[in-house]
Design a protein around this motif. Sequence first.
Motif, PDB file in Angstrom:
ATOM      1  N   ASN A 125       0.825  -1.213   0.000  1.00 56.57           N
ATOM      2  CA  ASN A 125       0.000   0.000   0.000  1.00 56.57           C
ATOM      3  C   ASN A 125       0.858   1.262   0.000  1.00 56.57           C
ATOM      4  O   ASN A 125       0.566   2.226  -0.689  1.00 56.57           O
ATOM      5  N   LEU A 175      -7.554  -0.865  -3.395  1.00 55.06           N
ATOM      6  CA  LEU A 175      -8.188  -0.643  -2.096  1.00 55.06           C
ATOM      7  C   LEU A 175      -8.193   0.846  -1.760  1.00 55.06           C
ATOM      8  O   LEU A 175      -7.352   1.594  -2.227  1.00 55.06           O
ATOM      9  N   ALA A 229      -7.226   2.400   1.188  1.00 56.05           N
ATOM     10  CA  ALA A 229      -6.595   1.946   2.426  1.00 56.05           C
ATOM     11  C   ALA A 229      -5.531   2.921   2.904  1.00 56.05           C
ATOM     12  O   ALA A 229      -4.696   3.362   2.124  1.00 56.05           O
ATOM     13  N   SER A 279      -2.361   3.578   5.730  1.00 60.81           N
ATOM     14  CA  SER A 279      -1.402   2.752   6.460  1.00 60.81           C
ATOM     15  C   SER A 279      -0.628   3.577   7.473  1.00 60.81           C
ATOM     16  O   SER A 279      -0.336   4.750   7.246  1.00 60.81           O
ATOM     17  N   THR A 325      -2.367  -1.603   8.072  1.00 62.56           N
ATOM     18  CA  THR A 325      -3.198  -0.953   7.070  1.00 62.56           C
ATOM     19  C   THR A 325      -4.666  -1.072   7.452  1.00 62.56           C
ATOM     20  O   THR A 325      -5.097  -2.114   7.925  1.00 62.56           O
ATOM     21  N   ALA A 361      -8.235  -0.724   5.674  1.00 60.59           N
ATOM     22  CA  ALA A 361      -8.940  -0.567   4.405  1.00 60.59           C
ATOM     23  C   ALA A 361     -10.392  -0.221   4.688  1.00 60.59           C
ATOM     24  O   ALA A 361     -11.039  -0.864   5.510  1.00 60.59           O
ATOM     25  N   LYS A 388     -15.003   1.726  10.056  1.00 66.83           N
ATOM     26  CA  LYS A 388     -13.732   2.184  10.614  1.00 66.83           C
ATOM     27  C   LYS A 388     -13.935   3.544  11.290  1.00 66.83           C
ATOM     28  O   LYS A 388     -14.509   4.455  10.683  1.00 66.83           O
TER      29      LYS A 388
END
Lengths: 233, 792
Positions: B187, B294, B296, B298, B303, B305, B311
């Motif tokens: 990522n 994705l 995502a 980090s 990470t 996503a 989230k």
Amino acid sequence: MEIAQDEILRYLGYRNQNPDPATAKLIAECLSELKAVIRAGVVYQRYPLEKQGDRIGLSGTNLTIYSKDLSHHLRQADQCLLLAATLGLGPDQRIATYARLDLARGIVLDACATAAIEALCAEAQNKLKAKLAKEGYALTGRYSPGYGDLAITLQKAILEVLRAYPRIGLTVNEEHILLPRKSVTAFIGLEKREESGRAQERPAPAAGVKADDHCRRCPDQTCRYRKGGDRNG
Amino acid sequence: MDKKLNFDNFLIFDGAMGTMLQASGMKGGELAERYNLEKPEVISGIHRAYLAAGAEVITTNTFSANRFKLAEAGLDLAEVIGAAVAIARQAAGQRLVALDIGPLGRLMEPYGNLSFEAAYEAFAEQIRLGQAAGADLILIETMSDLYEAKAAILAARENAELPVFCTMTFQADGRTLTGADPLTVVNVLQSLGVTALGINCSLGPKEILPLVRTVLKFAQVPVIVQPNAGLPQLIGEKTIYQIMPAEFAAYGKEMAMAGVGILGGCCGTTPDHIKALKEAVGGLKPVERKVPRLTAASSATTTVALGGEIKIIGERLNPSGKKRLKEALREGDLDYLLREAVDQRDNGAHILDVNVGLPEIDEKTVMVKVIKEIQGVINLPLQIDSVRPEVIEAAVRICNGRPIINSVNGEEKAMAAILPTAKKYGCLVVALTMDEKGIPPTAEERLRIAERIINKAAAYGLPKEDIIVDCLVLTASAQQREVQETIKAVRLVKEKLGVKTTLGVSNVSFGLPARPLLNRTFLAAALAAGLDAPIMNPLDAEMRDTVRAFNVLWNHDRESRDFIKAYSTPEEKPALHPRRERKDLKTLIIAGLKEEAAAVVRDLLKAEKGLAIVDHYLIPALDLVGERYEKGELFLPQLIQAAETVKRAFAVIKEDLRKEAGPAAAVSKGKIVIATVKGDVHDIGKNIVKLLLENYGFTVYALGKDVPSAVIVEKVREEQAALVGLSALMTTTVRNMAEALTALRHACPEVKIMVGGAVLNEDYAQRIGADFYGKDAREAVKIAEMVYREKN
């Protein structure tokens, strides 16, 4: 890896006393947190020794050491193991964080990690001991830069010879402090075991005994971790 | 040069340089780069052997050719890199030469003292030299720290026009040395715009295979793998890599069939390995891979996503409306910010929003500092929140991992300022559905703005997966009718644009009572409409409960595992200790019960003055703890717990004093600057001293560890401190202490200096010219009291 509880207590200034329940609980929590963040790395190489007085060369490397104390330590050895071990960056990160946000926990975690790196080295040494016994070799205790007259400035060269950075992420700063902090480099002598069993008279001592020996030889009389002393934390 | 790279066929790199050099007699510990100058024919011979074996790319002998390593060896960097590239260039003919860039061999901050900026400069120097000498591509390899890799990639992208390949090395547990998992590596590297990425070194091909499969699952760019010839084994006196060419090649073929397009070897491999590898993939074509992108973010190691499970983006590191945080930012109290960050993490935040915007501070400097501090402590991805593009750029540049930018909006000017930065540093961007005309009232208009931003982003090379749309929450108290437009807009954006969404949920309840109730109700509605990542207070239990419940009802929390874990056992009651009488404050302190002690102090404050509480309860308790510690009845952890408890009690009293008479009323017995000297990395002892000095009422400016003398002098002058404490724990750093002493004597002749640390003693302290030797923290308190008594 068996982390010795009494070692942790010793680093925290205890002299054979039992911790109160709150401290005992804190130690247990720190140990379990520590185990989750340790990423142990151990590398070693084996070298024939080229001895000349107090000068020791490791065959096949550019490493030459002048040290009375190491020469004494390796006096019966014809080869040596050069070892580097580290707990990785995880413990450093946790200790640094707690040192700011929860100092008591930081101190206990630090003591646990110090005991853990000792345990990691002892474990590596025991494995090597079993392996090399088959070849008829006995191991001496570990001897590290900073003990006796063995210069701490050797750290860098040792790490280079072992390629310790690319392999286990172990480095040294300008002041020869190993980073990650909870790391060790050491020489271990290999003594050819003779039929008469002469070398067996001084087998590799257990971790505790050996450290005592190191403490006796160490010039730092005021070290807080010194064994047999009465200095408190 | 780019034209020469062709990923329609497999690209075969060479194998190990070091192994070949050792075989030709190089000793352990010798610097391989010296051979470029002293034995170029050996290097040339190795290159030719690999070319003869079929390698299409050879790698220069410059793994450690960086300014740090070569300075130690007394070699000139330009000369070494120039020679190395020339040797390879001459051998390669029409084939490609990769400029080899290995790690710098130093730890990055905060673990070591290599700053991101210094790492960048070192890499940039190598890369400029390598490009000038004629390399065709840049191979950044054997990286074990993503942060260092980021510095190298940025240096390559900003200082050269060459394609950049980057490989990282993994440990047996499937993570890099600094703890990054394969998804995080992909990522971050991919977002920084590398041409190819992958894995090399550390492990053998067999151990690497599962990691390679994960990389292939996420990487949209070509994947490169250069394994060792197995794991090194100590056999007799030799360390040997045991995998023979045929077996190595078989693994190579398996990787090729799984989708790897670029293959070579690392430690222990020889021209025979490369020859076998080339033959093994000879009849094959690279697999065509379709890899979804994705959305995502980090951190350095992990990470997050967006999509599926909800989230939580923690909102608490934002000074607007937060008095205490404003104060902390103004005073530079980073510990307070760190505690906020830790609390949010511990309460379930997946990502942390960071906003330090205050009119009276230098936002850019503070932002960079705060980001560096937080990412040293917390392994959560960060969301950089500022209205100023230059603050955003400075922050995302030094941010470890792949951050989110908060935010861009539909204004042309904002898009032109933010989107190129997002592209360059590979960030996700929050897109606010507003423009120069403000927030449109209807959902349809907000959808149109979202669409406009997404199209514009695409023009800058940012795919829509890198955009997170925020349809903006209005407050029910002011714009009640439009609250549901936001919910509608989320649904529309999801349906029509298929992007991820975020919302600053708690805005909805401003100005109304029972805010948590409105917040959680709105949150539930927004989640059902397609909200992926609410920006919220993770410490708000009701909102957290709603998220947990939603994750069950929407089948994200499989078998309700997290839910059951959270709710099946009745919550522990924190107040296990029965309420204490006032006379017990001392006992509470000795027992280290912080919250209980704080509560008792609050009670006491109703009847007594704060300073009286300090004199009658806190100091006597501390003295008692100190005495018992000295007698060996209490031990270090208990001493510290007690001191932390006093600190907590003090905070309550200070707060009270401030309420009464403003900040100026905070009392101090005097100012003390303390620091661990240059080169020394020991922190804990100094922190103990700080804690106790503060307990006894001193104002302590702790400068940290590894502090240059100039910084200490500067602070002593600035604060006009009468006492400074220096700490050194190593025989090697004591001389830096002597240096700091000299500097202080010269610049601040008035100041008294106390020194401490394991290697010091009374004698030595005198010899280096210190005024006092503090054998421990208690002694330091006595010294401080004496100095300030004499002074007043």
